[in-house]
Motif scaffolding. Structure first.
Motif, mmCIF file in Angstrom:
data_model
loop_
_atom_site.group_PDB
_atom_site.id
_atom_site.type_symbol
_atom_site.label_atom_id
_atom_site.label_comp_id
_atom_site.label_asym_id
_atom_site.label_seq_id
_atom_site.Cartn_x
_atom_site.Cartn_y
_atom_site.Cartn_z
ATOM 1 N N UNK A 110 0.843 -1.206 0.000
ATOM 2 C CA UNK A 110 0.000 0.000 0.000
ATOM 3 C C UNK A 110 0.874 1.250 0.000
ATOM 4 N N UNK A 111 1.972 1.202 0.742
ATOM 5 C CA UNK A 111 2.914 2.320 0.781
ATOM 6 C C UNK A 111 3.576 2.494 -0.589
ATOM 7 N N UNK A 112 4.022 1.395 -1.155
ATOM 8 C CA UNK A 112 4.654 1.430 -2.476
ATOM 9 C C UNK A 112 3.638 1.870 -3.529
ATOM 10 N N UNK A 113 2.432 1.307 -3.459
ATOM 11 C CA UNK A 113 1.387 1.653 -4.422
ATOM 12 C C UNK A 113 1.026 3.126 -4.358
ATOM 13 N N UNK A 114 1.033 3.700 -3.149
ATOM 14 C CA UNK A 114 0.732 5.126 -3.005
ATOM 15 C C UNK A 114 1.782 5.975 -3.710
ATOM 16 N N UNK A 115 3.043 5.579 -3.599
ATOM 17 C CA UNK A 115 4.102 6.336 -4.278
ATOM 18 C C UNK A 115 3.924 6.278 -5.792
ATOM 19 N N UNK A 116 3.617 5.086 -6.312
ATOM 20 C CA UNK A 116 3.419 4.936 -7.755
ATOM 21 C C UNK A 116 2.217 5.750 -8.220
ATOM 22 N N UNK A 117 1.129 5.673 -7.460
ATOM 23 C CA UNK A 117 -0.084 6.407 -7.828
ATOM 24 C C UNK A 117 0.162 7.909 -7.770
ATOM 25 N N UNK A 118 0.839 8.376 -6.716
ATOM 26 C CA UNK A 118 1.110 9.808 -6.581
ATOM 27 C C UNK A 118 1.944 10.323 -7.749
ATOM 28 N N UNK A 119 2.932 9.544 -8.163
ATOM 29 C CA UNK A 119 3.763 9.946 -9.301
ATOM 30 C C UNK A 119 2.928 10.022 -10.573
ATOM 31 N N UNK A 120 2.038 9.053 -10.740
ATOM 32 C CA UNK A 120 1.167 9.057 -11.916
ATOM 33 C C UNK A 120 0.241 10.268 -11.897
#
Length: 237
Positions: A14-24
């Motif tokens: 979830x932490x990693x996914x948040x970083x990817x989503x935020x960058x997108x």
């Protein structure tokens, strides 16, 4: 356009996914037309931290895996975090019940700081080795985001935010969410897991284009949109 994200602070993906989503999200031109709502999810709602318990011992016990296998598995996740630009350190990570953390996120969201609160909790849990089940820790984290400890304590004790967390959990069950992170775009498209940035960009563009078509912006053709006007009972004169 609304994007709802179910996740748990104890979940490294979830932490990693948040970083990817935020960058997108930061890469698209329509970022300011997106509303993001963080929804609560608990991977292990019955767990409560016990003195001396570590993530290694917790995972070994809950998954029935030998300690060596757990350390190898978590080492891979730590590298994924590094690739995403964040620190995940399982050697200091403390397993904890996350219900009160979710209450704080709902409280912060009511004041437009839900994303900041969630990010602070993730960092505290995965990078700083703090026990996010501990009230004193939670109050300090809330103050880091800009809230008074008194207001944060009231939020944790509030039936209002506890109810909102329970509503999220019930909704996740109703939708059929079995794993997190879970991203729901405009109640139409779902993305599960810590997907790469380009996957999030693709879904953002597709879902936004469809939403935009059915919800076109109002364009002011005549005069100045900031001219005197009335909104409900208030007039700008």
């Amino acid at each position: 356009m609304l994007i709802e994200i179910w996740s748990d602070i104890m979940c490294p993906f979830c932490y990693i996914g948040k970083q990817h989503f935020d960058k997108a999200l930061n890469s698209v031109s329509f970022k300011n037309e997106i509303e993001v709502q963080y929804k609560s999810y608990q991977l292990d709602p019955n767990y409560h931290h016990e003195a001396g318990d570590t993530t290694y011992s917790y995972l070994s016990r809950s998954k029935g895996m030998p300690m060596e296998q757990v350390k190898e598995m978590t080492g891979n996740v730590e590298q994924m975090g590094k690739n995403a630009g964040i620190t995940i350190d399982f050697s200091t990570n403390i397993p904890a019940n996350t219900f009160k953390s979710h209450e704080l996120i709902h409280f912060a969201a009511s004041l437009d700081k839900g994303a900041e609160m969630k990010e602070r909790l993730f960092k505290a849990h995965f990078a700083e080795g703090l026990n996010i089940e501990n009230n004193e820790v939670l109050l300090k984290l809330a103050s880091d985001v800009g809230f008074s400890e008194e207001d944060a304590a009231a939020a944790i004790d509030s039936d209002k935010y506890a109810y909102e967390v329970k509503q999220d959990l019930a909704e996740a069950q109703q939708i059929g969410i079995r794993g997190v992170p879970f991203f729901l775009f405009n109640r139409k498209y779902a993305v599960s897991g810590a997907q790469p940035v380009d996957v999030f960009v693709e879904v953002l563009e597709k879902s936004f284009a469809e939403w935009k078509e059915s919800n076109p912006n109002i364009t002011f053709l005549n005069g100045d949109s900031s001219a005197p006007s009335c909104n409900d009972d208030n007039c700008s004169i």
